[in-house]
Write an enzyme that holds these catalytic residues in place. Structure first.
Site, PDB file in Angstrom:
ATOM      1  N   ARG A   1      39.327 -24.207 -12.850  1.00 32.10           N
ATOM      2  CA  ARG A   1      40.059 -23.860 -14.077  1.00 32.10           C
ATOM      3  C   ARG A   1      41.543 -24.056 -13.774  1.00 32.10           C
ATOM      4  NH1 ARG A   1      39.704 -18.734 -18.079  1.00 32.10           N
ATOM      5  NH2 ARG A   1      38.032 -20.077 -18.803  1.00 32.10           N
TER       6      ARG A   1
ATOM      7  N   GLN B   1      32.262 -23.751 -22.333  1.00 31.29           N
ATOM      8  CA  GLN B   1      32.289 -22.835 -23.472  1.00 31.29           C
ATOM      9  C   GLN B   1      31.658 -23.496 -24.700  1.00 31.29           C
ATOM     10  OE1 GLN B   1      33.709 -19.471 -23.739  1.00 31.29           O
ATOM     11  NE2 GLN B   1      32.410 -19.625 -25.543  1.00 31.29           N
TER      12      GLN B   1
ATOM     13  N   ASP C   1      40.048 -19.349 -32.251  1.00 33.30           N
ATOM     14  CA  ASP C   1      40.503 -19.095 -30.879  1.00 33.30           C
ATOM     15  C   ASP C   1      41.954 -18.626 -30.977  1.00 33.30           C
ATOM     16  OD1 ASP C   1      40.793 -19.062 -28.106  1.00 33.30           O
ATOM     17  OD2 ASP C   1      41.026 -21.240 -27.919  1.00 33.30           O
TER      18      ASP C   1
HETATM   19  N1  NVA Z   1      42.394 -21.666 -25.742  1.00 31.69           N
HETATM   20  C1  NVA Z   1      42.261 -20.569 -24.830  1.00 31.69           C
HETATM   21  C2  NVA Z   1      40.836 -20.422 -24.410  1.00 31.69           C
HETATM   22  C3  NVA Z   1      40.571 -19.275 -23.459  1.00 31.69           C
HETATM   23  C4  NVA Z   1      39.140 -19.173 -23.041  1.00 31.69           C
HETATM   24  C5  NVA Z   1      43.149 -20.793 -23.615  1.00 31.69           C
HETATM   25  O1  NVA Z   1      43.199 -21.914 -23.117  1.00 31.69           O
HETATM   26  O2  NVA Z   1      43.822 -19.845 -23.196  1.00 31.69           O
HETATM   27  N1   CP Z   2      35.992 -17.839 -22.893  1.00 28.79           N
HETATM   28  C1   CP Z   2      36.443 -17.862 -21.621  1.00 28.79           C
HETATM   29  O1   CP Z   2      36.494 -18.890 -20.974  1.00 28.79           O
HETATM   30  O2   CP Z   2      36.797 -16.645 -21.139  1.00 28.79           O
HETATM   31  P1   CP Z   2      37.566 -16.337 -19.776  1.00 28.79           P
HETATM   32  O3   CP Z   2      38.988 -16.850 -19.958  1.00 28.79           O
HETATM   33  O4   CP Z   2      37.503 -14.856 -19.633  1.00 28.79           O
HETATM   34  O5   CP Z   2      36.888 -17.063 -18.661  1.00 28.79           O
END
Ligand code: NVA
Ligand code: CP
Length: 324
Positions: free
Chosen positions: A121, A151, A243
């Site tokens: 990530r 997701q 989101d």
């Molecule tokens: N769009 C959000 C998704 C989090 C799971 C982000 O990138 O912070």
């Molecule tokens: N939806 C999602 O990816 O959640 P986290 O940021 O908690 O991993």
């Protein structure tokens, strides 16, 4: 004996086509491979006894690199590996030599000598592509600024579970044209779900993503609409998805974005303009009172916790298919 030899569902042509591969974008998957992920998810979730599942990735290790925060992704991948008999290593990028300048290419080659898969990530999507280029084990995208494929796969699986089908349904995405919007677009195009995205001007999905999704959509008959009108988007919708307005890394833009996104909140009024049995989804974490009201997220249409649970089941299928 290899686990695949004893689990027929991991040993057909489609399963074999996924073994050893990366999962970086849903766009890279064939529609049949997405269906395979859903088939394995269903089996692992409901039919394969826990004791048998623990043989699937016995002795295998997944490295999980995080340069951003996470609750769901971290816990669901770690628990998923454990339930499949393997082990997951949480690696904060803060503590890796990456932070002190070791290259991604060296990190990829070193980790590949120790582990059977790498989940990452991070911010820049190109960093994941670079990692995958040099890793000799599968790389799984656990979210970048551009995409969040695991997701979106969990989301479409959840819709399939609730509605019994995907093709021909309508999903309305209201909010920021961000990583979630992009992966939902690619997922819609592969599964034949019609998708209508409504964002404020200047916050739409990336044009190259829309263009690629349209090429995939031609094969499945999925319709793609991009607009600035949330009420038009949710008309006849089977699913409403939203989101956060400021994603991780955009914290400094929060106040500007909150002003720009007025009128794009998923609230009772907007939900009332969709089908009576509309499902409301959110990848979480949510900012209640911004992109979604407390009443909607706690209300009868919301399936956000089933959606969160399915991260575990869908990712177990992905891990089983890629790493076994
Ligand atoms: N769009 C959000 C998704 C989090 C799971 C982000 O990138 O912070
Ligand atoms: N939806 C999602 O990816 O959640 P986290 O940021 O908690 O991993």
């Amino acid at each position: 004996m290899a686990a695949t030899a004893t689990f027929g569902f991991l040993d057909d042509d489609t399963a074999r086509s996924l073994r050893g591969k990366d999962l970086i974008s849903i766009h890279d998957l064939e529609a049949g491979q997405v269906e395979k992920i859903f088939e394995v998810t269903r089996l692992l979730k409901a039919q394969v006894p826990a004791g048998e599942a623990r043989r699937i990735l016995e002795g295998k290790t997944l490295a999980m690199i995080f340069t951003k925060a996470s609750t769901r992704t971290r816990v669901s991948f770690e628990v998923g590996m454990w339930q499949l008999g393997g082990h997951a290593l949480y690696l904060s990028a803060q503590d890796l030599q990456l932070r002190r300048g070791e290259t991604i290419s060296d990190t990829a080659r070193v980790l590949s000598r120790y582990v059977d898969g790498i989940m990452i990530r991070t911010f820049a999507h190109d960093d994941v592509l670079e990692l995958a280029r040099y890793a000799t084990v599968p790389v799984i995208n656990g979210l970048t600024d551009l995409l969040h494929p695991c997701q979106a796969l969990a989301d479409y699986y959840t819709i399939l579970e609730k509605k019994g089908r995907l093709r021909g349904l309508k999903l309305a995405y209201v909010g920021d044209g961000n990583n979630m919007a992009h992966s939902l677009l690619f997922g819609a195009a592969k599964t034949g779900v019609n998708i209508s995205i409504a964002t404020p001007e200047g916050y739409g999905p990336a044009e190259d993503v829309v263009k690629l999704a349209r090429t995939d959509a031609a094969a499945t008959g999925c319709e793609i609409e991009i607009s600035h009108d949330p009420f038009a988007a949710v008309k006849e919708a089977d699913v409403i998805y939203t989101d956060v307005w400021a994603s991780m890394g955009q914290e400094a833009e929060h106040d500007v974005r909150v002003r720009a996104f007025q009128g794009y909140q998923v609230n009772e009024h907007l939900v009332g303009a969709a089908k009576a049995d509309v499902l409301v989804m959110h990848c979480l974490p949510a900012h209640r009172g911004e992109e979604i009201t407390d009443g909607v997220i706690e209300g009868p249409h919301s399936i956000v916790f089933d959606e969160a649970e399915n991260r575990l089941h869908v990712q177990k299928a992905i891990l089983a298919l890629l790493l076994s």
